[in-house]
Structure formats: structure tokens, C-alpha cells
Design a protein around this motif. Structure first.
Motif, short mmCIF file in Angstrom:
data_model
loop_
_atom_site.label_atom_id
_atom_site.label_comp_id
_atom_site.label_asym_id
_atom_site.label_seq_id
_atom_site.Cartn_x
_atom_site.Cartn_y
_atom_site.Cartn_z
N ARG A 128 1.26 -1.34 -0.18
CA ARG A 128 -0.21 -0.30 -0.31
C ARG A 128 0.93 1.32 0.33
NH1 ARG A 128 -3.11 0.58 5.33
NH2 ARG A 128 -1.91 2.21 6.09
N MET A 129 0.44 2.42 0.42
CA MET A 129 0.72 3.65 -0.50
C MET A 129 0.38 4.32 0.18
SD MET A 129 1.42 4.62 -4.66
CE MET A 129 0.12 4.81 -5.83
N THR A 130 0.77 5.67 0.70
CA THR A 130 -0.38 6.98 1.52
C THR A 130 -0.08 8.26 0.86
OG1 THR A 130 -1.27 5.22 3.58
CG2 THR A 130 -1.30 7.85 4.03
N VAL A 131 -0.68 8.98 0.22
CA VAL A 131 0.03 10.08 -0.17
C VAL A 131 -0.63 11.23 1.33
CG1 VAL A 131 -0.17 12.37 -2.01
CG2 VAL A 131 -0.29 9.52 -2.36
N SER A 132 0.14 11.79 1.38
CA SER A 132 -0.71 13.50 2.36
C SER A 132 0.03 14.50 2.48
CB SER A 132 -0.29 12.75 3.89
OG SER A 132 1.27 12.64 4.71
N SER A 133 -0.98 15.53 3.13
CA SER A 133 -0.15 16.76 2.87
C SER A 133 -1.16 17.96 3.87
CB SER A 133 -0.82 17.21 1.38
OG SER A 133 -0.02 18.41 1.31
N VAL A 134 -1.52 18.95 3.63
CA VAL A 134 -3.11 20.20 4.53
C VAL A 134 -3.60 20.88 2.98
CG1 VAL A 134 -2.43 21.98 5.78
CG2 VAL A 134 -0.87 20.36 6.02
N ASP A 135 -4.56 20.23 3.40
CA ASP A 135 -5.68 21.62 2.90
C ASP A 135 -5.40 22.88 2.65
OD1 ASP A 135 -7.44 21.40 4.87
OD2 ASP A 135 -8.57 20.43 4.57
N ARG A 136 -6.04 23.91 2.37
CA ARG A 136 -6.69 24.73 2.88
C ARG A 136 -6.72 25.36 3.45
NH1 ARG A 136 -6.58 28.13 -2.51
NH2 ARG A 136 -5.98 26.31 -4.52
N SER A 137 -7.45 24.49 4.59
CA SER A 137 -7.99 25.19 6.09
C SER A 137 -6.92 24.99 6.80
CB SER A 137 -8.64 24.81 6.42
OG SER A 137 -9.60 23.07 6.10
N GLY A 138 -5.96 24.35 6.02
CA GLY A 138 -4.98 23.63 7.58
C GLY A 138 -4.56 22.35 8.27
N ARG A 139 -6.06 21.93 7.24
CA ARG A 139 -6.18 20.50 8.38
C ARG A 139 -5.51 19.13 7.16
NH1 ARG A 139 -12.39 20.37 7.67
NH2 ARG A 139 -12.09 21.37 5.46
N ARG A 140 -4.63 18.03 7.85
CA ARG A 140 -3.96 16.51 7.46
C ARG A 140 -4.99 16.43 6.94
NH1 ARG A 140 1.17 16.54 7.59
NH2 ARG A 140 1.10 14.69 6.96
N PHE A 141 -4.67 15.84 5.75
CA PHE A 141 -5.66 15.07 4.60
C PHE A 141 -4.24 13.39 4.48
CE2 PHE A 141 -4.70 17.65 1.41
CZ PHE A 141 -4.62 16.41 0.30
N SER A 142 -4.86 12.79 3.85
CA SER A 142 -4.50 11.59 3.14
C SER A 142 -5.47 10.41 2.59
CB SER A 142 -3.17 10.50 4.41
OG SER A 142 -4.15 9.87 5.07
N ASN A 143 -4.79 10.09 1.28
CA ASN A 143 -5.73 9.34 0.07
C ASN A 143 -3.76 8.27 0.54
OD1 ASN A 143 -5.90 12.16 -1.37
ND2 ASN A 143 -7.27 10.58 -0.07
N THR A 144 -5.22 6.28 0.78
CA THR A 144 -4.44 5.49 0.86
C THR A 144 -4.63 4.68 0.39
OG1 THR A 144 -3.69 5.46 3.16
CG2 THR A 144 -4.08 3.43 2.64
N TYR A 145 -3.63 4.37 -0.79
CA TYR A 145 -3.95 3.00 -2.40
C TYR A 145 -3.49 1.22 -1.58
CZ TYR A 145 -4.34 7.11 -4.70
OH TYR A 145 -5.08 8.72 -5.09
#
Length: 164
Positions: A128-145
Motif C-alpha cells: 500500500r501507499m499513502t499520500v498526505s498533505s495539508v489542505d487549504r484550511s490547514g487540516r491534514r489529509f491523506s489518501n491510501t491506495y
């Protein structure tokens, strides 16, 4: 279910002339299409991340593409689920390896062809792999494949664009 969703996503993803399905391999699909204006073929593997109940600005997906006429093979691209905060770092994690991607808006890519190759190689041995960052409002998010079928889908895409 993810397999069918990836195929459906691909059918609507890009405004190209013709799309040929090369198959569904685990959670990944492979496709070949012809670019408009004589741009030649583009072949790619694609998948959607694990479902999430969290807010999404976009329908995320990952692609690994080959563009023979542009001499590009194994180009990594992520459509992220959220719009990125300006100057936010985007990180890809697999098997303890971390890659810092470049990106903007809701998209992220490898920084160069060497990183594309390193990511593709890591995908072949990871589950699996996970892409993560911070959105415009400053919240962390991730997408896992999940990477079930990724190697086969990437290989099918590469072979389809190698044929003349």
C-alpha cells in the motif's frame, strides 16, 4: 468494488479521443488512449484510494503513465482529495520510504524522472501507499491506495504503448 470504480473513473477522467481497456488487475485498471491532434498514444495504470467518509473536494486517483511520443515512461501523478494549502509539502509513504512530491491545486507529481522510477520500483514491492498533505484550511489529509495488481497494470500499460 474498488476495481469497478477505477474503471468507471477512467471512463470519465480525461477528455481524450479513444480509450481502450487493457484490463483490471486487482485494485488497478490499465488503459490506452489516443491523444487529440495527433499526439499519439498514452497508456496508464490507475486506481482509486480506499473509501473515506471524510470531506473530499475532488475524487482522488493515482496514475502511472507512459507517453511514447514524449519519451516519458512511468510518470507518477496523484489527483488529491483536497485542495492543497499554498506551499504545503506532499509526502508519499511506502514500506518506510518517503518521497516528497511536488504539486499544486489538487495534484501532485514526482519531482523528476529519477523519482518517478524510484516510486514505481517501490510500488512493485509494497502492499500500500499513502499520500498526505495539508489542505487549504490547514487540516491534514491523506489518501491510501492498495497496490494489489499495480505491477500487472503498470506492465500492461507499458506493453500496450510499446506496440506500434
Amino acid at each position: 468494488m474498488i476495481r469497478l470504480a477505477a474503471v468507471a473513473l477512467l471512463a470519465a477522467a480525461a477528455p481524450l479521443q479513444a480509450k481502450d481497456s487493457l484490463g483490471v488487475f486487482g485494485d488497478w485498471g490499465a488503459f490506452r488512449d489516443e491523444l487529440r491532434n495527433g499526439g499519439g498514444p498514452r497508456c496508464y495504470a490507475i486506481a482509486m484510494p480506499a473509501p473515506s467518509r471524510l470531506q473530499r473536494d475532488h475524487e482522488p486517483y493515482a496514475t502511472i503513465a507512459t507517453w511514447p511520443r514524449r519519451a516519458i515512461r512511468g510518470q507518477v501523478h496523484f489527483r488529491l482529495s483536497r485542495d492543497l494549502r499554498d506551499a504545503a509539502a506532499v509526502t508519499l509513504n511506502m514500506n518506510g520510504k518517503r518521497f516528497t512530491l511536488t504539486g499544486g491545486g489538487a495534484d501532485a507529481w514526482a519531482q523528476d524522472r529519477a523519482m518517478d522510477a524510484a516510486i514505481v520500483a517501490a510500488m512493485r514491492s509494497a502492499s500500500r501507499m499513502t499520500v498526505s498533505s495539508v489542505d487549504r484550511s490547514g487540516r491534514r489529509f491523506s489518501n491510501t491506495y492498495t497496490l494489489d495488481g499495480a505491477s500487472s497494470a503498470m506492465d500492461a500499460a507499458t506493453v500496450a504503448c510499446a506496440r506500434r
